[in-house]
Design an enzyme around this catalytic site. Sequence first.
Site, PDB file in Angstrom:
ATOM      1  N   TRP A   9      36.105  23.993  79.280  1.00  0.00           N
ATOM      2  CA  TRP A   9      36.263  24.550  77.923  1.00  0.00           C
ATOM      3  C   TRP A   9      37.715  24.836  77.564  1.00  0.00           C
ATOM      4  CZ3 TRP A   9      31.800  28.756  77.663  1.00  0.00           C
ATOM      5  CH2 TRP A   9      30.567  28.096  77.599  1.00  0.00           C
ATOM      6  N   LYS A  10      38.597  24.756  78.545  1.00  0.00           N
ATOM      7  CA  LYS A  10      40.009  25.093  78.316  1.00  0.00           C
ATOM      8  C   LYS A  10      40.092  26.502  77.692  1.00  0.00           C
ATOM      9  CE  LYS A  10      40.944  20.222  78.242  1.00  0.00           C
ATOM     10  NZ  LYS A  10      41.744  19.105  77.784  1.00  0.00           N
ATOM     11  N   HIS A  94      45.049  20.666  86.965  1.00  0.00           N
ATOM     12  CA  HIS A  94      44.816  19.958  85.708  1.00  0.00           C
ATOM     13  C   HIS A  94      46.162  19.552  85.100  1.00  0.00           C
ATOM     14  CE1 HIS A  94      43.660  19.135  81.568  1.00  0.00           C
ATOM     15  NE2 HIS A  94      42.438  18.945  82.028  1.00  0.00           N
ATOM     16  N   GLU A 164      42.070  11.650  85.994  1.00  0.00           N
ATOM     17  CA  GLU A 164      42.224  11.881  84.560  1.00  0.00           C
ATOM     18  C   GLU A 164      43.560  11.307  84.103  1.00  0.00           C
ATOM     19  OE1 GLU A 164      39.764  15.402  83.010  1.00  0.00           O
ATOM     20  OE2 GLU A 164      41.663  16.206  83.720  1.00  0.00           O
ATOM     21  N   SER A 213      38.685  12.030  77.475  1.00  0.00           N
ATOM     22  CA  SER A 213      37.932  11.639  76.275  1.00  0.00           C
ATOM     23  C   SER A 213      36.541  11.094  76.597  1.00  0.00           C
ATOM     24  CB  SER A 213      38.704  10.610  75.450  1.00  0.00           C
ATOM     25  OG  SER A 213      39.917  11.157  74.979  1.00  0.00           O
ATOM     26  N   GLY A 234      36.198  17.625  78.416  1.00  0.00           N
ATOM     27  CA  GLY A 234      36.887  18.677  77.673  1.00  0.00           C
ATOM     28  C   GLY A 234      36.259  18.860  76.298  1.00  0.00           C
ATOM     29  N   GLY A 235      36.847  18.224  75.293  1.00  0.00           N
ATOM     30  CA  GLY A 235      36.422  18.404  73.902  1.00  0.00           C
ATOM     31  C   GLY A 235      34.919  18.332  73.688  1.00  0.00           C
TER      32      GLY A 235
END
Length: 252
Positions: A9-10, A94, A164, A213, A234-235
Amino acid sequence: MKPLIIANWKMNPDSPGRASALAAKIERAARAHQKKVEIVIAPPFPFLPAVGGAIRIARLGAQDLFWEDKGAYTGEVSGHQLKHLRVAYAIIGHSERRMYFGETDEAVNKKIRSALAEGITPIVCVGERERDGNNIPEIVGKQVEAAFSRVAASVAPGVVVAYEPVWAISTTPGARPDTPESALGARVFIKKILSGLYGRRTADAARIIYGGSVNAENIQGFLREGMMQGALVGGASLRPAEFSSIVEQAGS
Ligand code: PGA
């Protein structure tokens, strides 16, 4: 081995209430596919208790940890402290931490060894910054070798490596996801390095997942053709319907 799907979720969402509501939705997907997929939610540190209270099947992850157990390290959170919150996984190294907070390969290695000592599974992020160039193997190879420095063969299979490529992470300007074919190339390369360090059998036991992504449209390709054993998302992990679709596809 079940695919591992991690929600990174950052620094989102903005309140514990929203965090537990989002976690409850992801928990539903985790419950529905628990036989086939392993789900981890990695919220910001202050929301770990709220998210922990909202999940039973999904596991709790941290987005970082510090290698000392306790002491005068203002602003840091140790693996030892996280363990009390039932944190089972920790994202380490990260690219955003490497880029914005100056995290070095040496710091990443210390964090990995500390996580392993606490019984927390490290999810070690590696990846090159530029899409083009012949130095990709060199950069990723160096990161992997540094990450596993002084990590014993007996615990090495407990490390998850997240490949990543930084240029594919959704927040990088102009980001485009990698192709499953070149992700497969990276996977083969990382396995080769691990084989060189530990031998084939240990290398095969360590999981390699993909991040950058990942969404409901491309997850299948990375898992099937890219032969990745999961994804660091992530997003799309902040969009429960899309994340549930990713989980469902990973289990199908
Ligand atoms: P993204 O983030 O899925 O938004 O590209 C992945 C990550 O940074 O771990």
